[in-house]
Design a protein around this motif. Structure first.
Motif, PDB file in Angstrom:
ATOM      1  N   GLU A   1       0.707  -1.350  -0.143  1.00 17.08           N
ATOM      2  CA  GLU A   1       0.056  -0.183   0.292  1.00 17.08           C
ATOM      3  C   GLU A   1       0.597   1.281   0.019  1.00 17.08           C
ATOM      4  O   GLU A   1       0.476   2.404  -0.347  1.00 17.08           O
ATOM      5  N   ASP A   2       2.160   1.223   0.456  1.00 14.77           N
ATOM      6  CA  ASP A   2       3.033   2.327   0.497  1.00 14.77           C
ATOM      7  C   ASP A   2       4.003   2.329  -0.831  1.00 14.77           C
ATOM      8  O   ASP A   2       4.231   3.530  -1.155  1.00 14.77           O
ATOM      9  N   GLN A   3       4.244   1.197  -1.511  1.00 15.37           N
ATOM     10  CA  GLN A   3       5.440   1.135  -2.346  1.00 15.37           C
ATOM     11  C   GLN A   3       4.804   0.696  -3.509  1.00 15.37           C
ATOM     12  O   GLN A   3       3.747  -0.202  -3.526  1.00 15.37           O
ATOM     13  N   PRO A   4       5.196   0.976  -5.036  1.00 13.40           N
ATOM     14  CA  PRO A   4       4.439   0.232  -6.116  1.00 13.40           C
ATOM     15  C   PRO A   4       5.079  -1.183  -6.332  1.00 13.40           C
ATOM     16  O   PRO A   4       5.745  -1.314  -7.777  1.00 13.40           O
ATOM     17  N   TYR A   5       5.072  -1.927  -5.336  1.00 11.06           N
ATOM     18  CA  TYR A   5       5.361  -3.556  -5.846  1.00 11.06           C
ATOM     19  C   TYR A   5       4.114  -4.237  -5.096  1.00 11.06           C
ATOM     20  O   TYR A   5       3.321  -3.942  -4.324  1.00 11.06           O
ATOM     21  N   ALA A   6       4.088  -5.526  -5.647  1.00 12.38           N
ATOM     22  CA  ALA A   6       3.190  -6.533  -5.395  1.00 12.38           C
ATOM     23  C   ALA A   6       3.471  -7.044  -3.994  1.00 12.38           C
ATOM     24  O   ALA A   6       4.309  -7.520  -4.107  1.00 12.38           O
ATOM     25  N   ALA A   7       2.570  -7.318  -3.289  1.00 13.33           N
ATOM     26  CA  ALA A   7       2.833  -8.391  -2.174  1.00 13.33           C
ATOM     27  C   ALA A   7       2.996  -9.649  -2.710  1.00 13.33           C
ATOM     28  O   ALA A   7       2.477 -10.404  -3.632  1.00 13.33           O
ATOM     29  N   VAL A   8       3.973 -10.631  -1.926  1.00 10.39           N
ATOM     30  CA  VAL A   8       4.226 -11.963  -2.471  1.00 10.39           C
ATOM     31  C   VAL A   8       3.657 -12.813  -1.429  1.00 10.39           C
ATOM     32  O   VAL A   8       3.431 -13.850  -1.883  1.00 10.39           O
ATOM     33  N   ASN A   9       3.040 -12.385  -0.453  1.00 11.77           N
ATOM     34  CA  ASN A   9       2.054 -13.313   0.201  1.00 11.77           C
ATOM     35  C   ASN A   9       0.798 -13.673  -0.338  1.00 11.77           C
ATOM     36  O   ASN A   9       0.138 -12.620  -0.538  1.00 11.77           O
ATOM     37  N   THR A  10       0.398 -14.849  -0.675  1.00 13.21           N
ATOM     38  CA  THR A  10      -0.627 -14.858  -1.516  1.00 13.21           C
ATOM     39  C   THR A  10      -2.008 -14.634  -0.673  1.00 13.21           C
ATOM     40  O   THR A  10      -2.980 -14.777  -1.149  1.00 13.21           O
ATOM     41  N   ASP A  11      -1.799 -14.433   0.579  1.00 11.62           N
ATOM     42  CA  ASP A  11      -3.108 -14.124   1.484  1.00 11.62           C
ATOM     43  C   ASP A  11      -3.087 -12.804   1.821  1.00 11.62           C
ATOM     44  O   ASP A  11      -4.158 -12.226   2.482  1.00 11.62           O
ATOM     45  N   ALA A  12      -2.059 -11.928   1.209  1.00  8.17           N
ATOM     46  CA  ALA A  12      -2.291 -10.454   1.538  1.00  8.17           C
ATOM     47  C   ALA A  12      -3.410  -9.815   0.693  1.00  8.17           C
ATOM     48  O   ALA A  12      -3.372 -10.186  -0.582  1.00  8.17           O
ATOM     49  N   LYS A  13      -3.989  -9.008   1.335  1.00  9.33           N
ATOM     50  CA  LYS A  13      -4.970  -8.143   0.436  1.00  9.33           C
ATOM     51  C   LYS A  13      -4.797  -6.566   0.762  1.00  9.33           C
ATOM     52  O   LYS A  13      -5.496  -5.980   1.364  1.00  9.33           O
ATOM     53  N   PRO A  14      -4.143  -6.175  -0.204  1.00 13.53           N
ATOM     54  CA  PRO A  14      -3.784  -4.582   0.136  1.00 13.53           C
ATOM     55  C   PRO A  14      -4.842  -3.874  -0.422  1.00 13.53           C
ATOM     56  O   PRO A  14      -5.392  -4.251  -1.417  1.00 13.53           O
ATOM     57  N   LYS A  15      -4.948  -2.646   0.198  1.00  9.31           N
ATOM     58  CA  LYS A  15      -6.133  -1.794  -0.473  1.00  9.31           C
ATOM     59  C   LYS A  15      -5.573  -0.867  -1.175  1.00  9.31           C
ATOM     60  O   LYS A  15      -4.856   0.059  -0.707  1.00  9.31           O
ATOM     61  N   LEU A  16      -5.507  -0.925  -2.533  1.00  2.00           N
ATOM     62  CA  LEU A  16      -4.728  -0.111  -3.606  1.00  2.00           C
ATOM     63  C   LEU A  16      -5.817   0.742  -4.373  1.00  2.00           C
ATOM     64  O   LEU A  16      -6.934   0.390  -4.619  1.00  2.00           O
ATOM     65  N   GLU A  17      -5.323   2.075  -4.582  1.00  4.14           N
ATOM     66  CA  GLU A  17      -6.231   2.779  -5.256  1.00  4.14           C
ATOM     67  C   GLU A  17      -6.234   2.326  -6.617  1.00  4.14           C
ATOM     68  O   GLU A  17      -5.322   1.634  -7.083  1.00  4.14           O
ATOM     69  N   PRO A  18      -7.211   2.782  -7.470  1.00  4.89           N
ATOM     70  CA  PRO A  18      -7.213   2.144  -9.015  1.00  4.89           C
ATOM     71  C   PRO A  18      -6.195   1.993  -9.910  1.00  4.89           C
ATOM     72  O   PRO A  18      -5.829   1.097 -10.553  1.00  4.89           O
ATOM     73  N   LEU A  19      -5.416   3.301 -10.008  1.00  7.01           N
ATOM     74  CA  LEU A  19      -4.133   3.323 -10.834  1.00  7.01           C
ATOM     75  C   LEU A  19      -3.060   2.117 -10.358  1.00  7.01           C
ATOM     76  O   LEU A  19      -2.616   1.384 -11.115  1.00  7.01           O
ATOM     77  N   ALA A  20      -2.955   2.078  -9.197  1.00 11.22           N
ATOM     78  CA  ALA A  20      -1.998   1.005  -8.588  1.00 11.22           C
ATOM     79  C   ALA A  20      -2.436  -0.371  -8.891  1.00 11.22           C
ATOM     80  O   ALA A  20      -1.564  -1.144  -9.205  1.00 11.22           O
ATOM     81  N   GLU A  21      -3.843  -0.633  -8.761  1.00 10.78           N
ATOM     82  CA  GLU A  21      -4.266  -1.826  -8.978  1.00 10.78           C
ATOM     83  C   GLU A  21      -4.059  -2.157 -10.333  1.00 10.78           C
ATOM     84  O   GLU A  21      -3.936  -3.305 -10.841  1.00 10.78           O
ATOM     85  N   GLN A  22      -3.812  -1.217 -11.446  1.00 10.18           N
ATOM     86  CA  GLN A  22      -3.871  -1.384 -12.894  1.00 10.18           C
ATOM     87  C   GLN A  22      -2.313  -1.930 -13.026  1.00 10.18           C
ATOM     88  O   GLN A  22      -2.097  -2.846 -14.048  1.00 10.18           O
ATOM     89  N   TRP A  23      -1.419  -1.639 -12.159  1.00 10.79           N
ATOM     90  CA  TRP A  23      -0.297  -1.920 -12.515  1.00 10.79           C
ATOM     91  C   TRP A  23       0.364  -3.209 -11.231  1.00 10.79           C
ATOM     92  O   TRP A  23       1.539  -3.522 -11.123  1.00 10.79           O
ATOM     93  N   ASN A  24      -0.634  -3.876 -10.609  1.00 12.48           N
ATOM     94  CA  ASN A  24      -0.502  -4.494  -9.566  1.00 12.48           C
ATOM     95  C   ASN A  24       0.049  -5.953 -10.270  1.00 12.48           C
ATOM     96  O   ASN A  24      -0.924  -6.677 -10.767  1.00 12.48           O
ATOM     97  N   THR A  25       1.307  -6.417 -10.120  1.00 17.34           N
ATOM     98  CA  THR A  25       1.688  -7.627 -10.809  1.00 17.34           C
ATOM     99  C   THR A  25       1.412  -8.880  -9.886  1.00 17.34           C
ATOM    100  O   THR A  25       1.619  -9.976 -10.660  1.00 17.34           O
TER     101      THR A  25
END
Length: 350
Positions: free
Chosen positions: A292-316
């Motif tokens: 939620e703080d940096q433009p990287y995807a979470a590596v834990n498969t259970d993680a559910k970050p709350k991302l704004e729409p633009l960040a979600e577009q780039w969420n690998t």
């Protein structure tokens, strides 16, 4: 990625330790009983986010004095281990280093404490686990390519259908070799071992249309100033550029997934504590906070970050992006990085 040097690159300069104690503005546990852990990363906002999301809450909960150092330096790790004077406990690195030096300069991790089932398939090794994920992705200027738009990495090399200036990573491990082979018809599952000659021949076909970025900051600046019509860049930098108004669109087909890792240097003074910290840092809650703080995807498969729409577009971490991508072969690079770098340098300067 958004590291101070090129993505997760080797940095030769080290800085003084920054001690984080209770009552300081940076915050930490009391550590009154002598419990301590030293965490080393690449500095800048990246390490600050790691400290905020992982290090400080863990240290406070455990009553540990957390110490931070920067930047990651492979030569320094080797020197400390060889001299048996290791001061670092957990280090954020490229995956190639701990995979290639597992058991010699990197400790084997304790998977009784670290849940290896929560990481993407193929990203865990005996001496390292991922802590941040991103990808090398093709982006293009939609104002340049109206109508027929690039659809895969192969189109980066089709100068007849898609004329224009190209930009790519200017170092061996950056993905340009893999991209060239994809452009020459090699499928992702057949990339390794890399065929250098074939890749360099394909890159040569771009001629003066091709230029290189050496640092991730350069790639972001190039997008923001529209210095190329299409580019191969780290997804995090493309997102940062888009947040600053860049118009480039991503092409996720054949994106090259990559990741940073956490490792423990051989002989770390607080090895057991390091395992506990890694388990916390790669947990779902800590990973979500970091993403939620940096433009990287979470590596834990259970993680559910709350991302704004633009960040979600780039969420690998998105399944559709993962399904269209492939992971850079860390084990191959761990064994062949020196040779590949030598071959790349010879081609680039020849």
């Amino acid at each position: 990625m958004q590291f101070p040097s090129r993505t997760l690159g080797v940095v030769a300069v080290t800085t003084a330790l920054t001690l984080i104690t209770a009552g300081c503005s940076t915050g930490s546990g009391s550590g009154g009983d002598g419990k301590k852990l030293t965490f080393t990363s690449y500095g800048s906002g990246y390490q600050k986010a790691q400290s905020t999301a992982w290090l400080k809450p863990w240290a406070k909960a455990e009553g540990v004095t957390a110490v931070e150092d920067q930047p990651t330096d492979y030569a320094k790790i080797k020197t400390m281990v060889d001299a048996k004077r290791v001061t670092w406990d957990v280090v954020d690195t490229e995956p190639f280093f701990p995979v290639g030096t597992c058991g010699t300069y990197a400790e084997k991790l304790d998977f009784d404490r670290i849940d290896r089932s929560k990481f993407p398939k193929g990203t865990v090794s005996d001496c390292a686990v991922p802590d941040a994920m991103y990808s090398l992705v093709l982006v293009y200027d939609p104002e340049k390519y109206k109508g027929a738009e690039p659809a895969s990495v192969a189109d980066f090399f089709d100068t007849e259908k898609f004329p224009g200036k190209r930009l790519a990573p200017g170092f061996a491990t950056g993905g340009s070799i893999e991209a060239a082979l994809l452009g020459d018809g090699v499928t992702p599952d057949a990339l390794y071992p890399l065929d250098y000659d074939r890749a360099f021949k394909k890159l040569d076909t771009l001629g003066k249309d091709l230029s290189f970025w050496e640092t991730s900051a350069q790639s972001q600046q190039a997008l923001e100033s529209k210095q190329a019509d299409m580019a191969l860049v780290w997804s995090g930098r493309a997102y940062m550029a888009a947040r600053n108004g860049s118009v480039y669109k991503p092409v996720w087909q054949d994106n090259m997934l990559a990741y940073a890792v956490l490792m423990v240097p051989k002989g770390a003074p607080n090895k057991d504590r390091a395992m506990d910290f890694i388990a916390y840092a790669t947990g779902a809650k800590a990973q979500a906070a970091f993403a939620e703080d940096q433009p990287y995807a979470a590596v834990n498969t259970d993680a559910k970050p709350k991302l704004e729409p633009l960040a979600e577009q780039w969420n690998t971490a998105r399944p559709d992006i993962q399904d269209k991508g492939f992971y850079q072969d860390v084990a191959w690079w761990a064994k062949n990085q020196d040779e590949a770098t030598e071959r790349w340098t010879g081609w680039a300067t020849g």
